[in-house]
Design an enzyme around this catalytic site. Structure first.
Site, short mmCIF file in Angstrom:
data_model
loop_
_atom_site.label_atom_id
_atom_site.label_comp_id
_atom_site.label_asym_id
_atom_site.label_seq_id
_atom_site.Cartn_x
_atom_site.Cartn_y
_atom_site.Cartn_z
N HIS A 11 0.80 -1.22 0.00
CA HIS A 11 0.00 0.00 0.00
C HIS A 11 0.83 1.28 0.00
O HIS A 11 0.30 2.36 -0.20
CB HIS A 11 -1.03 -0.04 1.12
CG HIS A 11 -2.02 -1.14 0.86
ND1 HIS A 11 -2.71 -1.22 -0.34
CD2 HIS A 11 -2.38 -2.23 1.57
CE1 HIS A 11 -3.47 -2.31 -0.32
NE2 HIS A 11 -3.28 -2.94 0.82
N ARG A 19 -0.70 8.66 -8.20
CA ARG A 19 -0.20 9.74 -9.08
C ARG A 19 0.74 9.23 -10.16
O ARG A 19 1.35 10.03 -10.87
CB ARG A 19 0.55 10.78 -8.22
CG ARG A 19 -0.35 11.59 -7.31
CD ARG A 19 -1.11 12.62 -8.14
NE ARG A 19 -2.18 13.22 -7.39
CZ ARG A 19 -2.09 14.38 -6.70
NH1 ARG A 19 -0.96 15.03 -6.66
NH2 ARG A 19 -3.13 14.85 -6.07
N ARG A 50 -1.60 -3.17 -9.97
CA ARG A 50 -2.28 -2.01 -9.40
C ARG A 50 -1.43 -1.29 -8.35
O ARG A 50 -1.64 -0.12 -8.10
CB ARG A 50 -3.63 -2.40 -8.80
CG ARG A 50 -3.54 -3.27 -7.58
CD ARG A 50 -4.89 -3.51 -6.97
NE ARG A 50 -5.71 -4.38 -7.80
CZ ARG A 50 -6.77 -5.06 -7.35
NH1 ARG A 50 -7.14 -4.92 -6.08
NH2 ARG A 50 -7.46 -5.83 -8.13
N HIS A 51 -0.50 -2.00 -7.73
CA HIS A 51 0.38 -1.31 -6.77
C HIS A 51 1.86 -1.60 -7.04
O HIS A 51 2.54 -0.78 -7.62
CB HIS A 51 -0.04 -1.54 -5.31
CG HIS A 51 -0.53 -2.91 -4.94
ND1 HIS A 51 0.18 -4.05 -5.22
CD2 HIS A 51 -1.66 -3.31 -4.30
CE1 HIS A 51 -0.48 -5.10 -4.76
NE2 HIS A 51 -1.62 -4.69 -4.20
N THR A 102 -7.14 -9.66 -1.50
CA THR A 102 -7.25 -11.12 -1.62
C THR A 102 -8.31 -11.59 -0.64
O THR A 102 -8.06 -11.72 0.55
CB THR A 102 -5.87 -11.77 -1.34
OG1 THR A 102 -4.89 -11.08 -2.10
CG2 THR A 102 -5.88 -13.22 -1.74
N GLU A 152 -0.11 -20.37 4.69
CA GLU A 152 -0.44 -19.12 5.35
C GLU A 152 -1.95 -19.12 5.53
O GLU A 152 -2.70 -19.23 4.56
CB GLU A 152 0.01 -17.91 4.54
CG GLU A 152 -0.35 -16.61 5.25
CD GLU A 152 0.30 -15.37 4.66
OE1 GLU A 152 1.35 -15.48 4.00
OE2 GLU A 152 -0.25 -14.28 4.86
N HIS A 192 -3.81 -11.37 6.94
CA HIS A 192 -4.94 -10.69 6.30
C HIS A 192 -5.83 -10.04 7.36
O HIS A 192 -6.47 -10.73 8.14
CB HIS A 192 -5.81 -11.59 5.42
CG HIS A 192 -6.68 -10.76 4.52
ND1 HIS A 192 -6.29 -10.38 3.26
CD2 HIS A 192 -7.87 -10.18 4.73
CE1 HIS A 192 -7.23 -9.62 2.73
NE2 HIS A 192 -8.19 -9.47 3.60
N GLY A 214 -0.01 -5.90 6.44
CA GLY A 214 0.21 -4.76 5.56
C GLY A 214 -0.68 -3.58 5.84
O GLY A 214 -0.25 -2.55 6.37
#
Ligand code: PXP
Length: 240
Positions: A11, A19, A50-51, A102, A152, A192, A214
């Site tokens: 993130h 931007r 996307r990131h 996710t 995980e 998560h 995160g």
């Protein structure tokens, strides 16, 4: 053995991509996270980029001194990238373009052949393979059968239940999955939706050795600073 914290810096890249510029830089965030107690850095290179971008992987490998965990879909493209990049570990995750994050674990049972092939291709390069699954015993067994080194556990349902103050049943599922995975010789991680409050009961599950966190860290970093936000959760994880 102590528990470990992997900090997911996706993130930081989300903010940069708002931007399409250069700041904030995920590699700088990785360095600060490590200085503040992170035991590893996690990034998810999504199919839609996307990131995190491909160039971030190269920048991270020049900066990270702990270890990199690459979250990825089990696609040919990602397998090729991971085999070239050679992170310490790769976590296979389900990916749908329309999802915000996710949203659930992999259904290892229904994709056993494809996941086994991907796991073998990664392990051939010395990459430890983890699979992101919901805490069901059949998924745990399928993950072992697919040749993974680790599971995980997706803690999303637990975190939702925690908000309602009714998380005991979800916590029991996590406990059972962790214990079963451990008995099969799998490493156990979780992640998560975890934050400084809802992580506390999960820290008591002995078999869970490592957490990947995160969003809550980056969100709190806006107000507290990244170093403080990593430090507060690293202290909880390391103190457990
Ligand atoms: N672990 C895995 C496998 C994930 O896909 C994610 C989300 O990208 C996380 C951990 C971290 O979740 P959160 O950002 O909610 O802490």
């Amino acid at each position: 053995m102590g528990k470990l914290l992997g900090v997911n810096i996706d993130h930081v890249a989300t903010l940069r991509q708002a931007r399409r510029g250069r700041f904030p830089d995920p590699a700088a965030a990785a360095a600060i996270a490590e200085l503040s107690g992170a035991d590893g850095i996690t990034v998810h290179l999504r199919e839609d980029r996307r990131h995190i971008q491909d160039r971030d992987l190269a920048a991270l490998s020049g900066v990270v001194t702990t270890r990199i965990n690459l979250e990825m879909a089990a696609t040919e493209e990602m397998t090729r990238i991971a085999r070239d990049f050679r992170p310490r570990s790769a976590t296979l995750v389900p990916e749908r373009r329309e999802e915000i994050t996710t949203e659930g674990g992999l259904d290892v049972l229904s994709q056993a052949d494809a996941l086994s092939r991907t796991a073998a291709a990664l392990r051939e390069k010395g990459i430890l393979v983890s699979m992101f699954i919901d805490p069901g015993l059949d998924q745990v067994r399928a993950t072992r059968d697919a040749g993974a080194d680790a599971i995980e556990i997706h803690t999303g349902a637990y975190c939702e239940a925690f908000l309602r103050g009714k998380h005991e049943a979800e916590l029991s599922r996590i406990r059972a999955a962790a214990s079963y995975a451990d008995s099969l010789g799998l490493q156990v991680l979780a992640g998560h939706g975890l934050d400084v409050r809802n992580i506390v009961p999960v820290l008591a599950v002995g078999q869970i050795r490592e957490f990947n966190i995160g969003h809550s860290i980056i969100a709190r970093a806006l107000f507290l600073g990244l170093a403080a936000a990593v430090r507060e959760i690293a202290d909880l994880v390391h103190g457990a």
